[in-house]
Design a protein around this motif. Structure first.
Motif, PDB file in Angstrom:
ATOM      1  N   GLY A 223       0.792  -1.221   0.000  1.00 55.25           N
ATOM      2  CA  GLY A 223       0.000   0.000   0.000  1.00 55.25           C
ATOM      3  C   GLY A 223       0.823   1.268   0.000  1.00 55.25           C
ATOM      4  N   LYS A 224       2.164   1.127  -0.109  1.00 57.53           N
ATOM      5  CA  LYS A 224       3.058   2.287  -0.117  1.00 57.53           C
ATOM      6  C   LYS A 224       3.965   2.212  -1.342  1.00 57.53           C
ATOM      7  N   PRO A 225       3.384   2.372  -2.546  1.00 56.52           N
ATOM      8  CA  PRO A 225       4.172   2.202  -3.763  1.00 56.52           C
ATOM      9  C   PRO A 225       5.161   3.346  -3.989  1.00 56.52           C
ATOM     10  N   THR A 226       6.337   2.990  -4.483  1.00 55.40           N
ATOM     11  CA  THR A 226       7.335   3.985  -4.868  1.00 55.40           C
ATOM     12  C   THR A 226       7.951   3.570  -6.196  1.00 55.40           C
ATOM     13  N   GLN A 227       8.311   4.582  -6.983  1.00 55.47           N
ATOM     14  CA  GLN A 227       8.988   4.339  -8.253  1.00 55.47           C
ATOM     15  C   GLN A 227      10.235   3.505  -7.974  1.00 55.47           C
ATOM     16  N   GLY A 228      10.496   2.516  -8.791  1.00 56.42           N
ATOM     17  CA  GLY A 228      11.676   1.677  -8.600  1.00 56.42           C
ATOM     18  C   GLY A 228      11.363   0.326  -7.981  1.00 56.42           C
ATOM     19  N   GLN A 229      10.191   0.194  -7.339  1.00 52.07           N
ATOM     20  CA  GLN A 229       9.804  -1.127  -6.862  1.00 52.07           C
ATOM     21  C   GLN A 229       9.504  -1.998  -8.077  1.00 52.07           C
ATOM     22  N   ALA A 230       9.716  -3.284  -7.937  1.00 56.23           N
ATOM     23  CA  ALA A 230       9.512  -4.208  -9.061  1.00 56.23           C
ATOM     24  C   ALA A 230       8.038  -4.318  -9.443  1.00 56.23           C
TER      25      ALA A 230
ATOM     26  N   THR B  11       0.043 -17.984 -31.967  1.00 56.05           N
ATOM     27  CA  THR B  11       0.415 -18.131 -30.565  1.00 56.05           C
ATOM     28  C   THR B  11       0.886 -16.777 -30.041  1.00 56.05           C
ATOM     29  N   TYR B  12       0.251 -16.334 -28.981  1.00 52.07           N
ATOM     30  CA  TYR B  12       0.510 -15.023 -28.387  1.00 52.07           C
ATOM     31  C   TYR B  12       1.140 -15.171 -27.007  1.00 52.07           C
ATOM     32  N   THR B  13       1.958 -14.187 -26.660  1.00 48.23           N
ATOM     33  CA  THR B  13       2.393 -14.002 -25.280  1.00 48.23           C
ATOM     34  C   THR B  13       1.454 -12.962 -24.697  1.00 48.23           C
ATOM     35  N   TRP B  14       0.849 -13.301 -23.567  1.00 49.71           N
ATOM     36  CA  TRP B  14      -0.145 -12.455 -22.919  1.00 49.71           C
ATOM     37  C   TRP B  14       0.418 -12.092 -21.555  1.00 49.71           C
ATOM     38  N   LYS B  15       0.616 -10.805 -21.305  1.00 49.52           N
ATOM     39  CA  LYS B  15       1.262 -10.351 -20.075  1.00 49.52           C
ATOM     40  C   LYS B  15       0.420  -9.266 -19.407  1.00 49.52           C
ATOM     41  N   ASP B  16       0.272  -9.373 -18.096  1.00 48.53           N
ATOM     42  CA  ASP B  16      -0.432  -8.391 -17.277  1.00 48.53           C
ATOM     43  C   ASP B  16       0.458  -7.989 -16.111  1.00 48.53           C
ATOM     44  N   CYS B  17       0.530  -6.673 -15.826  1.00 49.77           N
ATOM     45  CA  CYS B  17       1.415  -6.178 -14.770  1.00 49.77           C
ATOM     46  C   CYS B  17       0.747  -5.099 -13.926  1.00 49.77           C
ATOM     47  N   LEU B  18       1.178  -5.026 -12.682  1.00 44.40           N
ATOM     48  CA  LEU B  18       0.857  -3.938 -11.780  1.00 44.40           C
ATOM     49  C   LEU B  18       2.182  -3.254 -11.482  1.00 44.40           C
ATOM     50  N   SER B  19       2.267  -1.968 -11.806  1.00 46.11           N
ATOM     51  CA  SER B  19       3.526  -1.236 -11.709  1.00 46.11           C
ATOM     52  C   SER B  19       3.434  -0.147 -10.635  1.00 46.11           C
ATOM     53  N   PRO B  20       4.286  -0.225  -9.594  1.00 45.54           N
ATOM     54  CA  PRO B  20       4.285   0.810  -8.557  1.00 45.54           C
ATOM     55  C   PRO B  20       4.840   2.133  -9.089  1.00 45.54           C
ATOM     56  N   ARG B  21       4.192   3.208  -8.732  1.00 43.45           N
ATOM     57  CA  ARG B  21       4.639   4.575  -9.014  1.00 43.45           C
ATOM     58  C   ARG B  21       4.761   5.271  -7.667  1.00 43.45           C
ATOM     59  N   ASP B  22       5.245   6.480  -7.652  1.00 46.27           N
ATOM     60  CA  ASP B  22       5.312   7.218  -6.390  1.00 46.27           C
ATOM     61  C   ASP B  22       3.901   7.582  -5.938  1.00 46.27           C
ATOM     62  N   GLY B  23       3.382   6.846  -4.952  1.00 45.85           N
ATOM     63  CA  GLY B  23       2.082   7.130  -4.384  1.00 45.85           C
ATOM     64  C   GLY B  23       0.911   6.414  -5.026  1.00 45.85           C
ATOM     65  N   GLY B  24       1.117   5.634  -6.077  1.00 43.21           N
ATOM     66  CA  GLY B  24       0.001   4.941  -6.725  1.00 43.21           C
ATOM     67  C   GLY B  24       0.486   3.759  -7.548  1.00 43.21           C
ATOM     68  N   TYR B  25      -0.442   3.039  -8.121  1.00 41.54           N
ATOM     69  CA  TYR B  25      -0.142   1.889  -8.971  1.00 41.54           C
ATOM     70  C   TYR B  25      -0.721   2.130 -10.364  1.00 41.54           C
ATOM     71  N   LYS B  26      -0.097   1.556 -11.368  1.00 41.94           N
ATOM     72  CA  LYS B  26      -0.557   1.614 -12.752  1.00 41.94           C
ATOM     73  C   LYS B  26      -0.653   0.172 -13.239  1.00 41.94           C
ATOM     74  N   GLN B  27      -1.740  -0.159 -13.924  1.00 44.43           N
ATOM     75  CA  GLN B  27      -1.924  -1.506 -14.445  1.00 44.43           C
ATOM     76  C   GLN B  27      -1.829  -1.470 -15.960  1.00 44.43           C
TER      77      GLN B  27
ATOM     78  N   ASP C 107      -4.675   0.961 -18.137  1.00 49.75           N
ATOM     79  CA  ASP C 107      -5.591   1.764 -17.340  1.00 49.75           C
ATOM     80  C   ASP C 107      -5.012   3.180 -17.305  1.00 49.75           C
ATOM     81  N   PRO C 108      -5.779   4.194 -17.722  1.00 47.79           N
ATOM     82  CA  PRO C 108      -5.221   5.541 -17.795  1.00 47.79           C
ATOM     83  C   PRO C 108      -4.964   6.186 -16.437  1.00 47.79           C
ATOM     84  N   SER C 109      -5.509   5.624 -15.380  1.00 52.05           N
ATOM     85  CA  SER C 109      -5.353   6.241 -14.063  1.00 52.05           C
ATOM     86  C   SER C 109      -4.274   5.546 -13.242  1.00 52.05           C
ATOM     87  N   GLU C 110      -3.789   6.276 -12.247  1.00 55.31           N
ATOM     88  CA  GLU C 110      -2.986   5.670 -11.188  1.00 55.31           C
ATOM     89  C   GLU C 110      -3.908   5.604  -9.979  1.00 55.31           C
TER      90      GLU C 110
END
Length: 139
Positions: free
Chosen positions: A42-49, A86-102, A118-121
């Motif tokens: 719940g405390k995302p920061t840029q640089g987290q995996a 045949t496709y590679t299908w990838k989904d990620c949750l990316s930490p930003r400073d103060g929020g997440y981006k999917q 998702d356009p929002s953080e």
């Protein structure tokens, strides 16, 4: 250290589920899912995996509705035509400073990569959340 062990156990269980699902082919007309349970502090920061899941899947030619999944939410959505292959299908949750981006992507060698972002953080409460996307064929 019990919290660290609990997080490890949750990650191991999720990884096992993803490996099990990755080999399952989708049939025409079936909704296919690419999801993963991920623990966040719940405390995302840029640089987290980024937390990601991916699978390889053979898809028939046709139009699909592609929708991201975050817990019980289904947004954003887009319709797209996919050529057979045949496709590679990838989904990620990316930490930003103060929020997440999917974000999600579909890639087939020799074709342009398709993205669903998702356009929002957004903030997430500490705990386990389900991330990913689904493909719903129109045939």
């Amino acid at each position: 250290m019990p919290g660290k062990f609990g997080r490890f156990a949750a990650v191991a269980a999720a990884a096992t589920a993803v490996v099990t699902l990755a080999g399952t082919p989708a049939s025409a007309g079936d909704i296919a899912f690419n999801t993963r349970d991920v623990w966040v502090d719940g405390k995302p920061t840029q640089g987290q995996a980024d937390a990601c899941t991916s699978r390889s899947m053979y898809l028939a030619s046709g139009t699909y509705t592609w929708t991201q999944i975050l817990d019980g939410y289904r947004y954003p959505t887009r319709d797209l035509y996919l050529a057979m292959g045949t496709y590679t299908w990838k989904d990620c949750l990316s930490p930003r400073d103060g929020g997440y981006k999917q974000f999600s992507l579909l890639y087939k060698p020799g074709s342009e990569t398709a993205y669903l972002v998702d356009p929002s953080e957004f903030g997430l409460a500490p705990g386990t959340h389900t991330i990913g996307s689904l493909l719903n064929p129109h045939f």
